[in-house]
Design a protein around this motif. Structure first.
Motif, PDB file in Angstrom:
ATOM      1  N   LEU A  28     -10.107  16.138  29.260  1.00  0.00           N
ATOM      2  CA  LEU A  28     -11.170  16.679  29.837  1.00  0.00           C
ATOM      3  C   LEU A  28     -12.289  15.374  29.783  1.00  0.00           C
ATOM      4  O   LEU A  28     -13.562  15.596  29.881  1.00  0.00           O
ATOM      5  CB  LEU A  28     -11.865  17.530  28.602  1.00  0.00           C
ATOM      6  CG  LEU A  28     -10.981  18.888  28.573  1.00  0.00           C
ATOM      7  CD1 LEU A  28     -11.399  19.763  27.339  1.00  0.00           C
ATOM      8  CD2 LEU A  28     -11.019  19.810  29.802  1.00  0.00           C
ATOM      9  N   GLY A  29     -11.754  14.448  29.863  1.00  0.00           N
ATOM     10  CA  GLY A  29     -12.866  13.167  30.242  1.00  0.00           C
ATOM     11  C   GLY A  29     -13.616  12.880  28.824  1.00  0.00           C
ATOM     12  O   GLY A  29     -14.976  12.602  29.138  1.00  0.00           O
ATOM     13  N   GLN A  30     -13.197  13.089  27.773  1.00  0.00           N
ATOM     14  CA  GLN A  30     -13.883  12.892  26.369  1.00  0.00           C
ATOM     15  C   GLN A  30     -14.208  11.499  25.993  1.00  0.00           C
ATOM     16  O   GLN A  30     -13.192  10.976  25.426  1.00  0.00           O
ATOM     17  CB  GLN A  30     -13.241  13.888  25.514  1.00  0.00           C
ATOM     18  CG  GLN A  30     -13.657  15.268  25.723  1.00  0.00           C
ATOM     19  CD  GLN A  30     -13.368  16.419  24.645  1.00  0.00           C
ATOM     20  OE1 GLN A  30     -12.503  15.930  23.704  1.00  0.00           O
ATOM     21  NE2 GLN A  30     -13.652  17.671  24.766  1.00  0.00           N
ATOM     22  N   PHE A  32     -17.124   9.655  24.290  1.00  0.00           N
ATOM     23  CA  PHE A  32     -18.594  10.237  23.638  1.00  0.00           C
ATOM     24  C   PHE A  32     -19.421   9.002  23.582  1.00  0.00           C
ATOM     25  O   PHE A  32     -19.037   8.099  23.327  1.00  0.00           O
ATOM     26  CB  PHE A  32     -18.410  10.764  22.173  1.00  0.00           C
ATOM     27  CG  PHE A  32     -17.724  12.150  22.540  1.00  0.00           C
ATOM     28  CD1 PHE A  32     -17.586  13.061  23.858  1.00  0.00           C
ATOM     29  CD2 PHE A  32     -17.246  12.982  21.169  1.00  0.00           C
ATOM     30  CE1 PHE A  32     -16.954  14.051  23.798  1.00  0.00           C
ATOM     31  CE2 PHE A  32     -16.792  14.111  21.451  1.00  0.00           C
ATOM     32  CZ  PHE A  32     -16.484  14.777  22.604  1.00  0.00           C
ATOM     33  N   LEU A  33     -20.937   9.143  23.923  1.00  0.00           N
ATOM     34  CA  LEU A  33     -21.668   8.126  23.711  1.00  0.00           C
ATOM     35  C   LEU A  33     -22.182   7.779  22.306  1.00  0.00           C
ATOM     36  O   LEU A  33     -22.439   8.724  21.723  1.00  0.00           O
ATOM     37  CB  LEU A  33     -22.834   8.501  24.503  1.00  0.00           C
ATOM     38  CG  LEU A  33     -23.090   7.877  25.871  1.00  0.00           C
ATOM     39  CD1 LEU A  33     -24.221   8.510  26.620  1.00  0.00           C
ATOM     40  CD2 LEU A  33     -23.217   6.160  25.974  1.00  0.00           C
ATOM     41  N   GLY A  58     -21.374  19.265  29.793  1.00  0.00           N
ATOM     42  CA  GLY A  58     -20.321  18.708  28.693  1.00  0.00           C
ATOM     43  C   GLY A  58     -21.235  18.065  27.672  1.00  0.00           C
ATOM     44  O   GLY A  58     -21.172  16.831  27.570  1.00  0.00           O
ATOM     45  N   GLU A  79     -20.374  23.711  27.918  1.00  0.00           N
ATOM     46  CA  GLU A  79     -19.203  22.993  27.353  1.00  0.00           C
ATOM     47  C   GLU A  79     -17.838  23.511  27.651  1.00  0.00           C
ATOM     48  O   GLU A  79     -17.779  24.908  27.187  1.00  0.00           O
ATOM     49  CB  GLU A  79     -19.295  22.463  25.912  1.00  0.00           C
ATOM     50  CG  GLU A  79     -18.305  21.835  25.357  1.00  0.00           C
ATOM     51  CD  GLU A  79     -17.651  20.928  25.936  1.00  0.00           C
ATOM     52  OE1 GLU A  79     -18.432  19.590  25.979  1.00  0.00           O
ATOM     53  OE2 GLU A  79     -16.554  20.509  26.329  1.00  0.00           O
ATOM     54  N   ASP A 104     -17.056  26.503  32.312  1.00  0.00           N
ATOM     55  CA  ASP A 104     -16.727  25.428  33.207  1.00  0.00           C
ATOM     56  C   ASP A 104     -17.694  25.246  34.473  1.00  0.00           C
ATOM     57  O   ASP A 104     -17.953  26.273  35.021  1.00  0.00           O
ATOM     58  CB  ASP A 104     -15.229  25.893  34.028  1.00  0.00           C
ATOM     59  CG  ASP A 104     -14.639  24.772  35.040  1.00  0.00           C
ATOM     60  OD1 ASP A 104     -15.382  23.992  35.296  1.00  0.00           O
ATOM     61  OD2 ASP A 104     -13.625  24.923  35.261  1.00  0.00           O
ATOM     62  N   ILE A 105     -18.284  24.164  34.411  1.00  0.00           N
ATOM     63  CA  ILE A 105     -19.327  23.722  35.546  1.00  0.00           C
ATOM     64  C   ILE A 105     -18.905  24.389  36.812  1.00  0.00           C
ATOM     65  O   ILE A 105     -19.814  25.177  37.611  1.00  0.00           O
ATOM     66  CB  ILE A 105     -20.224  22.562  35.416  1.00  0.00           C
ATOM     67  CG1 ILE A 105     -21.289  22.367  36.484  1.00  0.00           C
ATOM     68  CG2 ILE A 105     -19.173  21.529  35.771  1.00  0.00           C
ATOM     69  CD1 ILE A 105     -22.346  23.256  36.031  1.00  0.00           C
ATOM     70  N   ASN A 129     -23.767  13.122  30.845  1.00  0.00           N
ATOM     71  CA  ASN A 129     -22.655  12.302  30.764  1.00  0.00           C
ATOM     72  C   ASN A 129     -21.561  12.729  31.216  1.00  0.00           C
ATOM     73  O   ASN A 129     -20.787  13.487  30.447  1.00  0.00           O
ATOM     74  CB  ASN A 129     -22.511  11.660  29.540  1.00  0.00           C
ATOM     75  CG  ASN A 129     -21.360  10.759  29.200  1.00  0.00           C
ATOM     76  OD1 ASN A 129     -20.923  10.105  30.264  1.00  0.00           O
ATOM     77  ND2 ASN A 129     -21.177  10.337  27.984  1.00  0.00           N
ATOM     78  N   TYR A 133     -12.847  12.506  35.504  1.00  0.00           N
ATOM     79  CA  TYR A 133     -12.081  13.114  36.459  1.00  0.00           C
ATOM     80  C   TYR A 133     -12.501  13.834  37.439  1.00  0.00           C
ATOM     81  O   TYR A 133     -11.803  14.226  38.430  1.00  0.00           O
ATOM     82  CB  TYR A 133     -10.936  13.501  35.560  1.00  0.00           C
ATOM     83  CG  TYR A 133     -11.217  15.062  34.965  1.00  0.00           C
ATOM     84  CD1 TYR A 133     -10.678  16.069  35.429  1.00  0.00           C
ATOM     85  CD2 TYR A 133     -12.139  15.090  33.783  1.00  0.00           C
ATOM     86  CE1 TYR A 133     -10.881  17.234  34.763  1.00  0.00           C
ATOM     87  CE2 TYR A 133     -12.353  16.281  33.253  1.00  0.00           C
ATOM     88  CZ  TYR A 133     -11.745  17.404  33.766  1.00  0.00           C
ATOM     89  OH  TYR A 133     -12.075  18.505  33.255  1.00  0.00           O
TER      90      TYR A 133
END
Ligand code: SAM
Length: 299
Positions: A28-30, A32-33, A58, A79, A104-105, A129, A133
């Motif tokens: 899921l391209g996680q 985190f900042l 997200g 999210e 899901d966007i 952010n 993917y």
């Protein structure tokens, strides 16, 4: 309690992940900042004020969401990862101006979301952010619709940011660049090293700001055919414009003649590659093709 460090601080991120037994989902391209300075710089680059409603794509565990909520009127965070919904309910419990939605966007109609959740009295800004993917599909999805928002300020992989903001003739220039330049003025706000994320991605990142123009700059006669022309012209990047056009419109003698006329009247050399054409060139070409009654294939 007020003593808690903010969500984007590294120590708090670690504590949240441990408390809830969370693992990062790579699929899921996680990433985190974990740098409060960067988080605050994103809010500044997006120019989020109390006059704005914000859609965040997200939220993860809520690091950027928290900073947005401190500045915005309302924040709506969407999210996809179900595990994070109850976590966000707790990490963001102190903020009355945040709504978290599970979804899901890419399956969400932006205009409906805005109508349903915001009061229509505030400018809508999109900040995220992004999961890397699906950066391109998300950006195209956001721009595809006639939704009433002012700007998109998003983190993405640096290479994609360069493609998005490239000029004609540059190796990074392509159909994505034109898709963005068609309706927005975009720029790279700042770049971010990979070390500020957990886990750290393989590449550096950049924040891109895309501001929707209030007045449309380009007016192709047929927008659907214009978009097909752009996509089709970049279909085979190493081929000439002429060869891509043959693939898009057909190869009959009659069609070739019409294509030649359209190229002539828009003063475009058939032998060049599409990457040399500006948005305005594509609009001219598209209109000339309309005059010749040439219709691009839909794929
Ligand atoms: N905003 C957080 C931050 O800055 O630390 C997390 C950013 S992380 C790069 C991307 C987030 O997008 C993840 O939380 C991931 O679960 C979520 N995500 C991935 N695909 C999504 C989709 N299609 N729709 C909504 N959210 C998605």
């Amino acid at each position: 309690d007020n003593e808690r460090p903010e969500i984007g601080s590294g120590t708090r991120t670690k504590a949240i992940m441990e408390t809830y037994g969370l693992t990062f989902k790579k699929s899921l391209g996680q990433n985190f900042l974990t740098d409060l300075n960067v988080l605050k710089k994103i809010v500044t680059a997006a120019d989020v004020t109390a006059d704005d409603d914000v859609i965040e794509i997200g939220p993860g565990i809520g690091a950027l969401t928290e900073q947005l909520a401190k500045n915005a009127h309302q924040v709506l965070a969407l999210e996809i990862d179900e595990r994070l919904i109850p976590v966000l309910g707790e990490t963001l419990a102190d903020y009355a101006n945040i709504t978290v939605l599970h979804g899901d966007i890419l399956q969400t109609q932006l205009s409906a979301l805005i109508q349903e959740h915001f009061d229509g009295q505030h400018a809508v800004k999109i900040v995220a952010n992004l999961p890397y993917y699906i950066t391109t599909p998300i950006v195209l999805h956001l721009l595809d619709e006639e939704a009433d928002f002012e700007s998109i300020t998003v983190m993405m992989q640096k290479e994609v940011a360069q493609r998005l903001t490239a000029s004609p003739g540059n190796k990074d220039y392509g159909s994505l660049t034109i898709g963005v330049a068609y309706s927005t003025d975009s720029e790279i706000a700042f770049t971010v090293p990979k070390t500020v994320f957990v886990p750290s991605p393989k590449v550096d990142s950049a924040i891109v700001s895309m501001k929707k123009r209030r007045q449309e700059k380009y007016h192709p006669q047929n927008e659907v055919n214009f978009k097909r022309l752009v996509r089709g012209s970049f279909m085979h990047k190493r081929k000439s414009l002429w060869n891509n056009l043959l693939g898009l419109y057909g190869k009959d003698e009659n069609i070739k003649n019409k294509l030649t006329s359209a190229l002539n009247s828009s003063q475009i050399e058939p032998g060049i590659r599409a990457e040399r054409l500006s948005v305005a060139d594509f609009v001219k070409l598209s209109d000339s093709l309309e005059e010749q009654k040439l219709v691009p294939k839909s794929k």
